[in-house]
Motif scaffolding. Structure first.
Motif, PDB file in Angstrom:
ATOM      1  N   LYS A  46       0.837  -1.207   0.000  1.00 19.62           N
ATOM      2  CA  LYS A  46       0.000   0.000   0.000  1.00 19.62           C
ATOM      3  C   LYS A  46       0.868   1.251   0.000  1.00 19.62           C
ATOM      4  CE  LYS A  46      -3.918   2.022   2.502  1.00 19.62           C
ATOM      5  NZ  LYS A  46      -4.815   1.882   3.676  1.00 19.62           N
ATOM      6  N   SER A  47       1.920   1.216   0.805  1.00 26.78           N
ATOM      7  CA  SER A  47       2.848   2.343   0.862  1.00 26.78           C
ATOM      8  C   SER A  47       3.630   2.476  -0.445  1.00 26.78           C
ATOM      9  CB  SER A  47       3.810   2.151   2.040  1.00 26.78           C
ATOM     10  OG  SER A  47       4.794   3.150   2.049  1.00 26.78           O
ATOM     11  N   TYR A  48       4.026   1.337  -1.010  1.00 23.07           N
ATOM     12  CA  TYR A  48       4.874   1.340  -2.212  1.00 23.07           C
ATOM     13  C   TYR A  48       4.142   1.903  -3.428  1.00 23.07           C
ATOM     14  CZ  TYR A  48       8.383  -0.358  -5.524  1.00 23.07           C
ATOM     15  OH  TYR A  48       9.361  -0.434  -6.495  1.00 23.07           O
ATOM     16  N   ILE A  49       2.848   1.621  -3.544  1.00 23.61           N
ATOM     17  CA  ILE A  49       2.101   2.071  -4.731  1.00 23.61           C
ATOM     18  C   ILE A  49       1.394   3.411  -4.517  1.00 23.61           C
ATOM     19  CG2 ILE A  49       1.694  -0.343  -5.370  1.00 23.61           C
ATOM     20  CD1 ILE A  49      -1.285   0.089  -4.668  1.00 23.61           C
ATOM     21  N   SER A  50       1.557   3.996  -3.321  1.00 24.65           N
ATOM     22  CA  SER A  50       0.788   5.199  -2.968  1.00 24.65           C
ATOM     23  C   SER A  50       1.131   6.410  -3.833  1.00 24.65           C
ATOM     24  CB  SER A  50       0.999   5.536  -1.489  1.00 24.65           C
ATOM     25  OG  SER A  50       2.366   5.818  -1.240  1.00 24.65           O
ATOM     26  N   SER A  51       2.293   6.388  -4.480  1.00 35.51           N
ATOM     27  CA  SER A  51       2.680   7.533  -5.326  1.00 35.51           C
ATOM     28  C   SER A  51       1.897   7.571  -6.640  1.00 35.51           C
ATOM     29  CB  SER A  51       4.181   7.467  -5.632  1.00 35.51           C
ATOM     30  OG  SER A  51       4.501   6.259  -6.308  1.00 35.51           O
ATOM     31  N   GLU A  52       1.188   6.479  -6.943  1.00 38.91           N
ATOM     32  CA  GLU A  52       0.401   6.405  -8.181  1.00 38.91           C
ATOM     33  C   GLU A  52      -1.083   6.528  -7.864  1.00 38.91           C
ATOM     34  OE1 GLU A  52       1.789   6.494 -10.977  1.00 38.91           O
ATOM     35  OE2 GLU A  52       3.843   5.827 -10.601  1.00 38.91           O
ATOM     36  N   ASN A  53      -1.821   7.198  -8.761  1.00 41.16           N
ATOM     37  CA  ASN A  53      -3.258   7.373  -8.567  1.00 41.16           C
ATOM     38  C   ASN A  53      -4.091   6.462  -9.456  1.00 41.16           C
ATOM     39  OD1 ASN A  53      -3.030   9.445  -6.618  1.00 41.16           O
ATOM     40  ND2 ASN A  53      -2.581  10.932  -8.248  1.00 41.16           N
ATOM     41  N   GLN A  54      -3.553   6.117 -10.626  1.00 43.13           N
ATOM     42  CA  GLN A  54      -4.298   5.291 -11.577  1.00 43.13           C
ATOM     43  C   GLN A  54      -4.124   3.797 -11.243  1.00 43.13           C
ATOM     44  OE1 GLN A  54      -6.346   6.565 -13.902  1.00 43.13           O
ATOM     45  NE2 GLN A  54      -5.778   8.573 -13.079  1.00 43.13           N
ATOM     46  N   PRO A  55      -5.224   3.035 -11.247  1.00 41.81           N
ATOM     47  CA  PRO A  55      -5.129   1.609 -10.911  1.00 41.81           C
ATOM     48  C   PRO A  55      -4.141   0.823 -11.779  1.00 41.81           C
ATOM     49  CG  PRO A  55      -7.415   2.304 -10.911  1.00 41.81           C
ATOM     50  CD  PRO A  55      -6.619   3.460 -11.450  1.00 41.81           C
ATOM     51  N   ASN A  56      -4.069   1.142 -13.078  1.00 43.67           N
ATOM     52  CA  ASN A  56      -3.141   0.396 -13.935  1.00 43.67           C
ATOM     53  C   ASN A  56      -1.686   0.673 -13.554  1.00 43.67           C
ATOM     54  OD1 ASN A  56      -3.350   3.030 -14.897  1.00 43.67           O
ATOM     55  ND2 ASN A  56      -2.940   2.450 -17.015  1.00 43.67           N
ATOM     56  N   ARG A  57      -1.387   1.918 -13.173  1.00 46.89           N
ATOM     57  CA  ARG A  57      -0.028   2.244 -12.726  1.00 46.89           C
ATOM     58  C   ARG A  57       0.266   1.610 -11.358  1.00 46.89           C
ATOM     59  NH1 ARG A  57       2.530   6.430 -15.459  1.00 46.89           N
ATOM     60  NH2 ARG A  57       1.257   7.478 -17.048  1.00 46.89           N
ATOM     61  N   LEU A 114      -7.501  -3.534  -6.373  1.00 45.76           N
ATOM     62  CA  LEU A 114      -7.133  -3.532  -7.787  1.00 45.76           C
ATOM     63  C   LEU A 114      -7.965  -4.585  -8.516  1.00 45.76           C
ATOM     64  CD1 LEU A 114      -3.269  -3.164  -7.417  1.00 45.76           C
ATOM     65  CD2 LEU A 114      -4.911  -1.407  -8.100  1.00 45.76           C
ATOM     66  N   PRO A 115      -8.394  -4.281  -9.748  1.00 44.92           N
ATOM     67  CA  PRO A 115      -9.348  -5.146 -10.466  1.00 44.92           C
ATOM     68  C   PRO A 115      -8.694  -6.371 -11.097  1.00 44.92           C
ATOM     69  CG  PRO A 115      -8.758  -3.286 -11.842  1.00 44.92           C
ATOM     70  CD  PRO A 115      -8.047  -3.080 -10.536  1.00 44.92           C
ATOM     71  N   LEU A 116      -8.326  -7.332 -10.251  1.00 42.98           N
ATOM     72  CA  LEU A 116      -7.632  -8.522 -10.725  1.00 42.98           C
ATOM     73  C   LEU A 116      -8.454  -9.768 -10.440  1.00 42.98           C
ATOM     74  CD1 LEU A 116      -4.802  -8.719 -12.062  1.00 42.98           C
ATOM     75  CD2 LEU A 116      -3.916  -9.449  -9.845  1.00 42.98           C
ATOM     76  N   ASN A 117      -8.453 -10.713 -11.387  1.00 41.74           N
ATOM     77  CA  ASN A 117      -9.220 -11.947 -11.240  1.00 41.74           C
ATOM     78  C   ASN A 117      -8.414 -13.143 -11.732  1.00 41.74           C
ATOM     79  OD1 ASN A 117     -11.967 -11.203 -10.229  1.00 41.74           O
ATOM     80  ND2 ASN A 117     -11.906  -9.866 -12.024  1.00 41.74           N
ATOM     81  N   PRO A 118      -8.735 -14.349 -11.235  1.00 42.97           N
ATOM     82  CA  PRO A 118      -8.032 -15.552 -11.677  1.00 42.97           C
ATOM     83  C   PRO A 118      -8.616 -16.093 -12.991  1.00 42.97           C
ATOM     84  CG  PRO A 118      -9.607 -16.130  -9.973  1.00 42.97           C
ATOM     85  CD  PRO A 118      -9.687 -14.638 -10.140  1.00 42.97           C
ATOM     86  N   VAL A 119      -7.752 -16.689 -13.791  1.00 45.24           N
ATOM     87  CA  VAL A 119      -8.169 -17.335 -15.045  1.00 45.24           C
ATOM     88  C   VAL A 119      -7.441 -18.675 -15.151  1.00 45.24           C
ATOM     89  CG1 VAL A 119      -8.105 -17.244 -17.577  1.00 45.24           C
ATOM     90  CG2 VAL A 119      -8.565 -15.161 -16.267  1.00 45.24           C
ATOM     91  N   MET A 132     -11.131   0.343 -17.347  1.00 44.73           N
ATOM     92  CA  MET A 132     -12.323   1.110 -17.734  1.00 44.73           C
ATOM     93  C   MET A 132     -12.476   1.223 -19.251  1.00 44.73           C
ATOM     94  SD  MET A 132     -13.911   2.119 -14.940  1.00 44.73           S
ATOM     95  CE  MET A 132     -14.818   3.610 -15.292  1.00 44.73           C
ATOM     96  N   ASN A 133     -11.351   1.261 -19.982  1.00 45.25           N
ATOM     97  CA  ASN A 133     -11.414   1.414 -21.443  1.00 45.25           C
ATOM     98  C   ASN A 133     -11.638   0.084 -22.164  1.00 45.25           C
ATOM     99  OD1 ASN A 133      -8.981   0.172 -21.038  1.00 45.25           O
ATOM    100  ND2 ASN A 133      -7.727   1.843 -21.848  1.00 45.25           N
ATOM    101  N   LYS A 134     -12.048  -0.934 -21.392  1.00 49.14           N
ATOM    102  CA  LYS A 134     -12.344  -2.280 -21.895  1.00 49.14           C
ATOM    103  C   LYS A 134     -11.102  -3.069 -22.290  1.00 49.14           C
ATOM    104  CE  LYS A 134     -17.087  -1.367 -23.355  1.00 49.14           C
ATOM    105  NZ  LYS A 134     -18.091  -1.477 -24.430  1.00 49.14           N
ATOM    106  N   LYS A 135      -9.930  -2.479 -22.075  1.00 46.09           N
ATOM    107  CA  LYS A 135      -8.709  -3.241 -22.305  1.00 46.09           C
ATOM    108  C   LYS A 135      -8.471  -4.168 -21.118  1.00 46.09           C
ATOM    109  CE  LYS A 135      -6.123  -0.112 -25.317  1.00 46.09           C
ATOM    110  NZ  LYS A 135      -4.867   0.651 -25.505  1.00 46.09           N
ATOM    111  N   LYS A 136      -7.735  -5.224 -21.370  1.00 46.14           N
ATOM    112  CA  LYS A 136      -7.413  -6.134 -20.279  1.00 46.14           C
ATOM    113  C   LYS A 136      -5.941  -6.519 -20.339  1.00 46.14           C
ATOM    114  CE  LYS A 136      -9.073 -10.279 -22.731  1.00 46.14           C
ATOM    115  NZ  LYS A 136      -9.864  -9.634 -23.792  1.00 46.14           N
ATOM    116  N   TRP A 137      -5.380  -6.799 -19.172  1.00 46.18           N
ATOM    117  CA  TRP A 137      -4.022  -7.327 -19.076  1.00 46.18           C
ATOM    118  C   TRP A 137      -4.127  -8.779 -18.649  1.00 46.18           C
ATOM    119  CZ3 TRP A 137      -1.021  -3.245 -15.637  1.00 46.18           C
ATOM    120  CH2 TRP A 137      -0.895  -2.040 -16.371  1.00 46.18           C
ATOM    121  N   LEU A 138      -3.333  -9.610 -19.273  1.00 49.43           N
ATOM    122  CA  LEU A 138      -3.222 -11.007 -18.865  1.00 49.43           C
ATOM    123  C   LEU A 138      -1.804 -11.209 -18.346  1.00 49.43           C
ATOM    124  CD1 LEU A 138      -5.125 -12.358 -21.941  1.00 49.43           C
ATOM    125  CD2 LEU A 138      -5.925 -12.510 -19.579  1.00 49.43           C
TER     126      LEU A 138
END
Length: 269
Positions: A46-57, A114-119, A132-138
């Motif tokens: 939580k501390s490490y990612i606090s400098s970023e505001n966007q979920p993808n970052r 963060l919006p992560l799910n198992p596949v 949000m832009n309908k893109k996805k990361w795998l």
């Protein structure tokens, strides 16, 4: 072994389900210590990612922390497969499988909203982030790399068949119970290979409470009972498999196994 009959998997998160089943299979599983250590990592993350505001970052920062700074990754050298599946061992050694590493990373990511799910992809476990832009990361949990569809297609052709095709359904979110069953199947095979028959039997009993009367689990239970010289229950289980799966090619081998057990019973008496 404790019963899982009172565990409602539909109401538990994936990680809570894994903790519950691990405690049932292994009496020495340190669930409280695992949770304490993981929650400490959540606070660090939580501390490490606090400098970023966007979920993808934020997710990119978390991948960096998990794989580059904490040094989690795929197992190397000589190791027992069961040790890279047990969550407590993976936390100690930082070495795991796609499933065990993925489950740990998923717990931390979801704790940070963060919006992560198992596949469960046909070749291995993946993590999927939807934006949000309908893109996805795998994400490949072995190393934290983001993989594209071309790489996934290569995996399919190399591991399944040269004619295998990638379908959108291959990338759907998997339900927790599906992930648990996959993880337990791998753990069962590992424990049998390592001759840890009592633990393997515990895994099968959990799987049978999730999917009662599954003839393949009952067959495996019968084969373990045979190795443990519990001949009567072994024969009962193996006959059940033959009766329910007469067309399965392995049924003929199981019949020979039953005959062998019966001969041993005669000799013992």
């Amino acid at each position: 072994m404790k019963s899982v009959a009172n565990i409602d998997f539909s109401k538990l998160s994936l990680f809570d389900s894994i903790l519950a089943t691990s405690q049932i299979i292994r009496e020495d599983f340190p669930a409280e210590c695992v949770l304490l250590e993981l929650n400490a990592k959540v606070q660090e993350a939580k501390s490490y990612i606090s400098s970023e505001n966007q979920p993808n970052r934020q997710l990119k920062k978390l991948l960096e922390l998990f794989y580059k700074h904490w040094h989690f990754g795929s197992a190397s050298g000589v190791y027992k497969l069961s040790n890279v599946l047990w969550i407590d061992h993976v936390l100690k050694t930082r070495q795991g499988t796609a499933v065990s590493l993925g489950v740990l990373f998923l717990y931390i990511a979801q704790s940070l909203h963060l919006p992560l799910n198992p596949v469960i992809f046909p070749t291995q476990f993946l993590l999927r982030a939807d934006w949000m832009n309908k893109k996805k990361w795998l994400i490949n949990p072995f190393n934290g790399e983001i993989v594209n569809k071309h790489i996934l297609q290569v995996w399919l052709k190399g591991n399944i068949s040269p004619t295998a095709k990638l379908y959108e359904s291959d990338l759907y979110k998997s339900e927790p119970i599906t992930v648990i069953r996959k993880m337990l199947d791998i753990l069962k095979s590992a424990l049998i290979e390592e001759k840890k028959m009592e633990l393997a039997l515990n895994v099968i009993n959990v799987l049978l409470q999730i999917d009662p009367n599954n003839p393949y689990e009952i067959r495996d239970r019968g084969l373990i009972y045979a190795q443990l010289k519990c001949h009567h229950v072994a024969i009962t289980d193996l006959i059940y498999f033959i009766e329910h799966c007469p067309e399965d090619p392995i049924s003929e081998i199981i019949k020979l196994q039953i005959h062998s057990i019966e001969q041993k019973k005669i000799i013992l008496h």
